[in-house]
Motif scaffolding. Structure first.
Motif, PDB file in Angstrom:
ATOM      1  N   PRO A 162       0.953  -1.311   0.217  1.00  0.00           N
ATOM      2  CA  PRO A 162       0.093   0.032   0.067  1.00  0.00           C
ATOM      3  C   PRO A 162       0.853   1.245   0.048  1.00  0.00           C
ATOM      4  CG  PRO A 162      -1.061  -1.474   1.396  1.00  0.00           C
ATOM      5  CD  PRO A 162       0.425  -2.187   1.070  1.00  0.00           C
ATOM      6  N   ALA A 163       2.063   1.234   0.652  1.00  0.00           N
ATOM      7  CA  ALA A 163       2.678   2.596   0.723  1.00  0.00           C
ATOM      8  C   ALA A 163       3.372   2.903  -0.779  1.00  0.00           C
ATOM      9  CB  ALA A 163       4.014   2.495   1.789  1.00  0.00           C
ATOM     10  N   ILE A 164       3.873   1.796  -1.411  1.00  0.00           N
ATOM     11  CA  ILE A 164       4.317   1.986  -2.570  1.00  0.00           C
ATOM     12  C   ILE A 164       3.140   2.419  -3.549  1.00  0.00           C
ATOM     13  CG2 ILE A 164       5.182   0.824  -4.683  1.00  0.00           C
ATOM     14  CD1 ILE A 164       7.254   0.594  -2.571  1.00  0.00           C
ATOM     15  N   ARG A 165       2.120   1.954  -3.483  1.00  0.00           N
ATOM     16  CA  ARG A 165       0.982   2.260  -4.271  1.00  0.00           C
ATOM     17  C   ARG A 165       0.624   3.951  -4.005  1.00  0.00           C
ATOM     18  NH1 ARG A 165      -2.782  -1.498  -2.859  1.00  0.00           N
ATOM     19  NH2 ARG A 165      -3.585  -0.064  -1.222  1.00  0.00           N
ATOM     20  N   LYS A 166       0.518   4.061  -2.652  1.00  0.00           N
ATOM     21  CA  LYS A 166       0.429   5.649  -2.116  1.00  0.00           C
ATOM     22  C   LYS A 166       1.134   6.470  -2.826  1.00  0.00           C
ATOM     23  CE  LYS A 166      -0.693   8.394   1.676  1.00  0.00           C
ATOM     24  NZ  LYS A 166      -1.027   8.528   3.080  1.00  0.00           N
ATOM     25  N   TYR A 167       2.425   6.101  -2.743  1.00  0.00           N
ATOM     26  CA  TYR A 167       3.697   7.041  -3.297  1.00  0.00           C
ATOM     27  C   TYR A 167       3.624   7.227  -4.624  1.00  0.00           C
ATOM     28  CZ  TYR A 167       8.024   9.025  -4.588  1.00  0.00           C
ATOM     29  OH  TYR A 167       8.913   9.825  -4.984  1.00  0.00           O
ATOM     30  N   TRP A 168       3.151   6.103  -5.573  1.00  0.00           N
ATOM     31  CA  TRP A 168       3.218   6.086  -6.887  1.00  0.00           C
ATOM     32  C   TRP A 168       1.808   6.854  -7.260  1.00  0.00           C
ATOM     33  CZ3 TRP A 168       5.577   6.609 -10.828  1.00  0.00           C
ATOM     34  CH2 TRP A 168       5.173   6.531 -12.241  1.00  0.00           C
ATOM     35  N   GLU A 169       0.745   6.928  -6.596  1.00  0.00           N
ATOM     36  CA  GLU A 169      -0.606   7.650  -6.964  1.00  0.00           C
ATOM     37  C   GLU A 169      -0.155   9.144  -6.784  1.00  0.00           C
ATOM     38  OE1 GLU A 169      -3.642   5.780  -4.473  1.00  0.00           O
ATOM     39  OE2 GLU A 169      -3.659   4.127  -5.952  1.00  0.00           O
ATOM     40  N   SER A 170       0.640   9.518  -5.872  1.00  0.00           N
ATOM     41  CA  SER A 170       0.889  10.937  -5.408  1.00  0.00           C
ATOM     42  C   SER A 170       1.891  11.261  -6.543  1.00  0.00           C
ATOM     43  CB  SER A 170       1.386  11.195  -4.246  1.00  0.00           C
ATOM     44  OG  SER A 170       2.747  10.420  -4.227  1.00  0.00           O
ATOM     45  N   ILE A 171       2.371  10.529  -7.242  1.00  0.00           N
ATOM     46  CA  ILE A 171       3.189  10.868  -8.416  1.00  0.00           C
ATOM     47  C   ILE A 171       2.654  11.077  -9.454  1.00  0.00           C
ATOM     48  CG2 ILE A 171       5.247  10.376 -10.059  1.00  0.00           C
ATOM     49  CD1 ILE A 171       6.775  10.839  -7.486  1.00  0.00           C
ATOM     50  N   GLU A 172       1.842  10.142  -9.860  1.00  0.00           N
ATOM     51  CA  GLU A 172       0.766  10.202 -10.793  1.00  0.00           C
ATOM     52  C   GLU A 172      -0.296  11.318 -10.961  1.00  0.00           C
ATOM     53  OE1 GLU A 172      -0.324   7.010 -13.464  1.00  0.00           O
ATOM     54  OE2 GLU A 172       1.516   8.050 -13.536  1.00  0.00           O
ATOM     55  N   SER A 173      -0.821  11.754  -9.728  1.00  0.00           N
ATOM     56  CA  SER A 173      -1.595  12.775  -9.581  1.00  0.00           C
ATOM     57  C   SER A 173      -0.864  14.370  -9.666  1.00  0.00           C
ATOM     58  CB  SER A 173      -2.493  12.702  -8.435  1.00  0.00           C
ATOM     59  OG  SER A 173      -1.659  12.835  -7.216  1.00  0.00           O
ATOM     60  N   GLY A 174       0.373  14.342  -9.516  1.00  0.00           N
ATOM     61  CA  GLY A 174       1.112  15.560  -9.254  1.00  0.00           C
ATOM     62  C   GLY A 174       1.168  16.083  -7.897  1.00  0.00           C
ATOM     63  N   GLU A 175       0.544  15.242  -7.156  1.00  0.00           N
ATOM     64  CA  GLU A 175       0.497  15.873  -5.705  1.00  0.00           C
ATOM     65  C   GLU A 175       1.868  15.812  -5.171  1.00  0.00           C
ATOM     66  OE1 GLU A 175      -2.686  14.057  -3.695  1.00  0.00           O
ATOM     67  OE2 GLU A 175      -4.210  14.616  -5.197  1.00  0.00           O
ATOM     68  N   ALA A 176       2.683  14.963  -5.436  1.00  0.00           N
ATOM     69  CA  ALA A 176       3.982  14.641  -4.785  1.00  0.00           C
ATOM     70  C   ALA A 176       4.794  15.974  -4.862  1.00  0.00           C
ATOM     71  CB  ALA A 176       4.546  13.230  -5.223  1.00  0.00           C
ATOM     72  N   HIS A 177       5.349  16.312  -3.459  1.00  0.00           N
ATOM     73  CA  HIS A 177       6.167  17.542  -3.664  1.00  0.00           C
ATOM     74  C   HIS A 177       7.048  17.228  -2.354  1.00  0.00           C
ATOM     75  CE1 HIS A 177       2.681  18.214  -1.168  1.00  0.00           C
ATOM     76  NE2 HIS A 177       3.302  19.224  -0.400  1.00  0.00           N
ATOM     77  N   GLY A 178       8.205  17.919  -2.586  1.00  0.00           N
ATOM     78  CA  GLY A 178       8.852  18.057  -1.296  1.00  0.00           C
ATOM     79  C   GLY A 178       9.486  16.702  -0.835  1.00  0.00           C
ATOM     80  N   HIS A 179       8.972  16.149   0.377  1.00  0.00           N
ATOM     81  CA  HIS A 179       9.426  15.007   1.095  1.00  0.00           C
ATOM     82  C   HIS A 179       8.448  14.021   0.919  1.00  0.00           C
ATOM     83  CE1 HIS A 179      13.104  17.309   2.238  1.00  0.00           C
ATOM     84  NE2 HIS A 179      12.440  18.239   2.642  1.00  0.00           N
ATOM     85  N   HIS A 180       7.714  14.085  -0.073  1.00  0.00           N
ATOM     86  CA  HIS A 180       6.635  13.059  -0.149  1.00  0.00           C
ATOM     87  C   HIS A 180       7.187  11.597   0.136  1.00  0.00           C
ATOM     88  CE1 HIS A 180       2.034  12.543  -0.620  1.00  0.00           C
ATOM     89  NE2 HIS A 180       2.524  11.557  -0.993  1.00  0.00           N
ATOM     90  N   TYR A 181       8.293  11.405  -0.174  1.00  0.00           N
ATOM     91  CA  TYR A 181       8.728   9.836  -0.170  1.00  0.00           C
ATOM     92  C   TYR A 181       8.740   9.347   1.224  1.00  0.00           C
ATOM     93  CZ  TYR A 181      12.976  12.262   1.449  1.00  0.00           C
ATOM     94  OH  TYR A 181      13.826  13.250   1.966  1.00  0.00           O
ATOM     95  N   VAL A 182       8.454  10.173   2.255  1.00  0.00           N
ATOM     96  CA  VAL A 182       8.505   9.598   3.646  1.00  0.00           C
ATOM     97  C   VAL A 182       7.415   8.611   3.727  1.00  0.00           C
ATOM     98  CG1 VAL A 182      10.098  11.256   4.614  1.00  0.00           C
ATOM     99  CG2 VAL A 182       7.543  11.572   4.725  1.00  0.00           C
ATOM    100  N   VAL A 183       6.454   8.683   2.902  1.00  0.00           N
ATOM    101  CA  VAL A 183       4.967   7.722   3.041  1.00  0.00           C
ATOM    102  C   VAL A 183       5.742   6.399   3.084  1.00  0.00           C
ATOM    103  CG1 VAL A 183       3.567   9.256   2.196  1.00  0.00           C
ATOM    104  CG2 VAL A 183       4.516   7.717   0.836  1.00  0.00           C
ATOM    105  N   LEU A 184       6.976   5.930   2.589  1.00  0.00           N
ATOM    106  CA  LEU A 184       7.464   4.615   2.500  1.00  0.00           C
ATOM    107  C   LEU A 184       7.935   4.396   4.039  1.00  0.00           C
ATOM    108  CD1 LEU A 184       9.235   4.883  -0.719  1.00  0.00           C
ATOM    109  CD2 LEU A 184       7.331   3.855  -0.335  1.00  0.00           C
ATOM    110  N   LEU A 185       7.926   5.388   4.756  1.00  0.00           N
ATOM    111  CA  LEU A 185       8.617   5.048   6.422  1.00  0.00           C
ATOM    112  C   LEU A 185       7.236   5.009   7.164  1.00  0.00           C
ATOM    113  CD1 LEU A 185      11.494   7.292   6.359  1.00  0.00           C
ATOM    114  CD2 LEU A 185      11.622   5.046   6.233  1.00  0.00           C
TER     115      LEU A 185
END
Length: 165
Positions: free
Chosen positions: A14-37
Protein backbone atom coordinates in the motif's frame (compact mmCIF):
# COMPACT_ATOMS: atom_id res chain seq x y z
CA UNK A 1 4.89 6.10 -20.76
CA UNK A 2 2.79 5.85 -17.60
CA UNK A 3 1.75 2.67 -15.87
CA UNK A 4 -1.83 2.06 -14.92
CA UNK A 5 -2.33 2.72 -11.18
CA UNK A 6 -4.60 -0.33 -10.88
CA UNK A 7 -1.82 -2.62 -12.14
CA UNK A 8 0.58 -1.17 -9.56
CA UNK A 9 -2.07 -1.56 -6.85
CA UNK A 10 -2.33 -5.29 -7.49
CA UNK A 11 1.39 -5.97 -7.15
CA UNK A 12 2.85 -3.57 -4.61
CA UNK A 13 2.47 -2.79 -0.88
CA UNK A 14 0.00 0.00 0.00
CA UNK A 15 2.76 2.54 0.74
CA UNK A 16 4.31 1.96 -2.69
CA UNK A 17 0.89 2.38 -4.27
CA UNK A 18 0.22 5.56 -2.27
CA UNK A 19 3.56 7.06 -3.26
CA UNK A 20 3.06 6.19 -6.93
CA UNK A 21 -0.49 7.56 -6.95
CA UNK A 22 0.81 10.86 -5.56
CA UNK A 23 3.44 10.98 -8.32
CA UNK A 24 0.82 10.19 -10.99
CA UNK A 25 -1.57 12.84 -9.72
CA UNK A 26 1.15 15.49 -9.46
CA UNK A 27 0.52 15.87 -5.72
CA UNK A 28 3.96 14.60 -4.69
CA UNK A 29 6.18 17.43 -3.60
CA UNK A 30 9.04 18.02 -1.23
CA UNK A 31 9.58 15.05 1.01
CA UNK A 32 6.60 12.99 -0.05
CA UNK A 33 8.79 9.89 -0.19
CA UNK A 34 8.54 9.61 3.60
CA UNK A 35 5.22 7.79 3.14
CA UNK A 36 7.45 4.75 2.56
CA UNK A 37 8.51 5.09 6.22
CA UNK A 38 4.96 5.55 7.45
CA UNK A 39 5.52 9.25 8.15
CA UNK A 40 2.92 11.89 7.39
CA UNK A 41 5.16 14.93 7.76
CA UNK A 42 6.27 16.37 4.43
CA UNK A 43 7.36 19.75 5.81
CA UNK A 44 11.14 20.12 5.95
CA UNK A 45 11.27 21.71 9.42
CA UNK A 46 9.01 19.02 10.92
CA UNK A 47 10.95 16.27 9.19
CA UNK A 48 14.22 17.70 10.48
CA UNK A 49 12.80 17.72 13.99
CA UNK A 50 11.77 14.06 13.65
CA UNK A 51 15.23 13.08 12.39
CA UNK A 52 16.94 14.92 15.24
CA UNK A 53 14.68 13.14 17.75
CA UNK A 54 15.45 9.85 16.02
CA UNK A 55 12.87 8.08 13.89
CA UNK A 56 10.94 5.29 15.53
CA UNK A 57 12.02 1.74 14.79
CA UNK A 58 8.70 1.28 13.01
CA UNK A 59 10.02 3.59 10.25
CA UNK A 60 12.87 1.13 9.67
CA UNK A 61 10.48 -1.82 9.72
CA UNK A 62 8.14 -0.17 7.23
CA UNK A 63 10.98 0.68 4.90
CA UNK A 64 12.24 -2.89 5.09
CA UNK A 65 8.75 -4.25 4.37
CA UNK A 66 7.90 -1.74 1.64
CA UNK A 67 11.11 -2.10 -0.32
CA UNK A 68 11.50 -5.89 0.06
CA UNK A 69 15.24 -5.39 -0.39
CA UNK A 70 17.29 -8.02 1.43
CA UNK A 71 17.93 -6.94 5.01
CA UNK A 72 21.70 -7.27 4.67
CA UNK A 73 21.66 -4.83 1.72
CA UNK A 74 19.54 -2.31 3.62
CA UNK A 75 21.73 -2.55 6.72
CA UNK A 76 24.80 -1.94 4.57
CA UNK A 77 23.24 1.04 2.80
CA UNK A 78 22.09 2.65 6.05
CA UNK A 79 25.36 1.62 7.74
CA UNK A 80 23.78 -0.14 10.70
CA UNK A 81 24.82 -3.57 11.94
CA UNK A 82 22.19 -6.22 12.66
CA UNK A 83 23.24 -6.12 16.31
CA UNK A 84 22.67 -2.36 16.41
CA UNK A 85 19.24 -2.67 14.76
CA UNK A 86 18.34 -5.26 17.43
CA UNK A 87 19.34 -2.78 20.14
CA UNK A 88 17.32 -0.05 18.45
CA UNK A 89 14.28 -2.36 18.45
CA UNK A 90 14.63 -2.63 22.22
CA UNK A 91 15.07 1.14 22.55
CA UNK A 92 12.21 1.85 20.14
CA UNK A 93 14.02 4.44 18.07
CA UNK A 94 16.99 5.08 15.81
CA UNK A 95 19.69 7.62 16.63
CA UNK A 96 19.64 10.88 14.64
CA UNK A 97 22.55 9.91 12.36
CA UNK A 98 20.92 6.54 11.62
CA UNK A 99 17.60 8.28 10.97
CA UNK A 100 19.28 10.63 8.51
CA UNK A 101 20.86 7.71 6.64
CA UNK A 102 17.52 5.87 6.57
CA UNK A 103 15.89 8.97 5.11
CA UNK A 104 18.63 9.14 2.46
CA UNK A 105 18.05 5.47 1.50
CA UNK A 106 14.32 6.14 1.31
CA UNK A 107 14.86 9.15 -0.95
CA UNK A 108 17.01 7.06 -3.31
CA UNK A 109 14.49 4.23 -3.39
CA UNK A 110 11.66 6.69 -4.11
CA UNK A 111 13.54 8.41 -6.93
CA UNK A 112 14.34 5.04 -8.50
CA UNK A 113 10.71 3.98 -8.02
CA UNK A 114 9.60 7.07 -9.93
CA UNK A 115 12.12 6.27 -12.67
CA UNK A 116 10.56 2.81 -13.04
CA UNK A 117 7.01 4.20 -12.94
CA UNK A 118 6.03 2.60 -9.65
CA UNK A 119 7.38 -0.87 -10.43
CA UNK A 120 9.07 -1.89 -7.16
CA UNK A 121 10.40 -5.13 -8.63
CA UNK A 122 12.29 -3.29 -11.39
CA UNK A 123 13.38 -0.68 -8.85
CA UNK A 124 14.90 -3.35 -6.56
CA UNK A 125 16.56 -5.06 -9.50
CA UNK A 126 18.13 -1.80 -10.68
CA UNK A 127 19.28 -0.72 -7.20
CA UNK A 128 20.99 -4.07 -6.62
CA UNK A 129 22.60 -4.41 -10.08
CA UNK A 130 25.97 -2.98 -11.15
CA UNK A 131 25.50 0.17 -13.24
CA UNK A 132 27.97 1.43 -15.83
CA UNK A 133 27.10 5.02 -14.90
CA UNK A 134 28.47 4.30 -11.41
CA UNK A 135 31.63 2.59 -12.59
CA UNK A 136 30.09 -0.86 -12.16
CA UNK A 137 28.93 -0.29 -8.57
CA UNK A 138 25.36 -0.91 -7.42
CA UNK A 139 23.23 2.17 -6.78
CA UNK A 140 22.26 0.93 -3.31
CA UNK A 141 25.91 0.37 -2.42
CA UNK A 142 26.84 3.80 -3.75
CA UNK A 143 24.05 5.40 -1.72
CA UNK A 144 25.73 4.40 1.56
CA UNK A 145 27.38 7.85 1.58
CA UNK A 146 25.93 11.26 0.81
CA UNK A 147 28.41 11.80 -2.04
CA UNK A 148 27.44 8.43 -3.52
CA UNK A 149 23.74 9.10 -3.06
CA UNK A 150 24.08 12.36 -4.99
CA UNK A 151 25.75 10.46 -7.83
CA UNK A 152 22.90 7.93 -7.86
CA UNK A 153 20.40 10.81 -8.00
CA UNK A 154 22.38 12.36 -10.86
CA UNK A 155 22.33 9.04 -12.71
CA UNK A 156 18.58 8.73 -12.20
CA UNK A 157 18.15 12.25 -13.57
CA UNK A 158 20.22 11.41 -16.64
CA UNK A 159 18.21 8.24 -17.23
CA UNK A 160 14.92 10.12 -16.85
CA UNK A 161 16.04 12.53 -19.56
CA UNK A 162 17.42 9.86 -21.87
CA UNK A 163 21.04 10.91 -21.46
CA UNK A 164 23.36 7.92 -21.94
CA UNK A 165 25.40 7.11 -18.89
Amino acid sequence: MTKNVEVIAEKEPPAIRKYWESIESGEAHGHHYVVLLGLRTFDTSQLLKRVLEGLSISAWERFERNTAIPKSQLLSCVQISSRTISRRREEGRLHPDESDRLLRATRIFAKALALFEGDAKLTRQWLLSPQLGLGGATPLGYAATEVGAREVENLIGRLEHGIPS
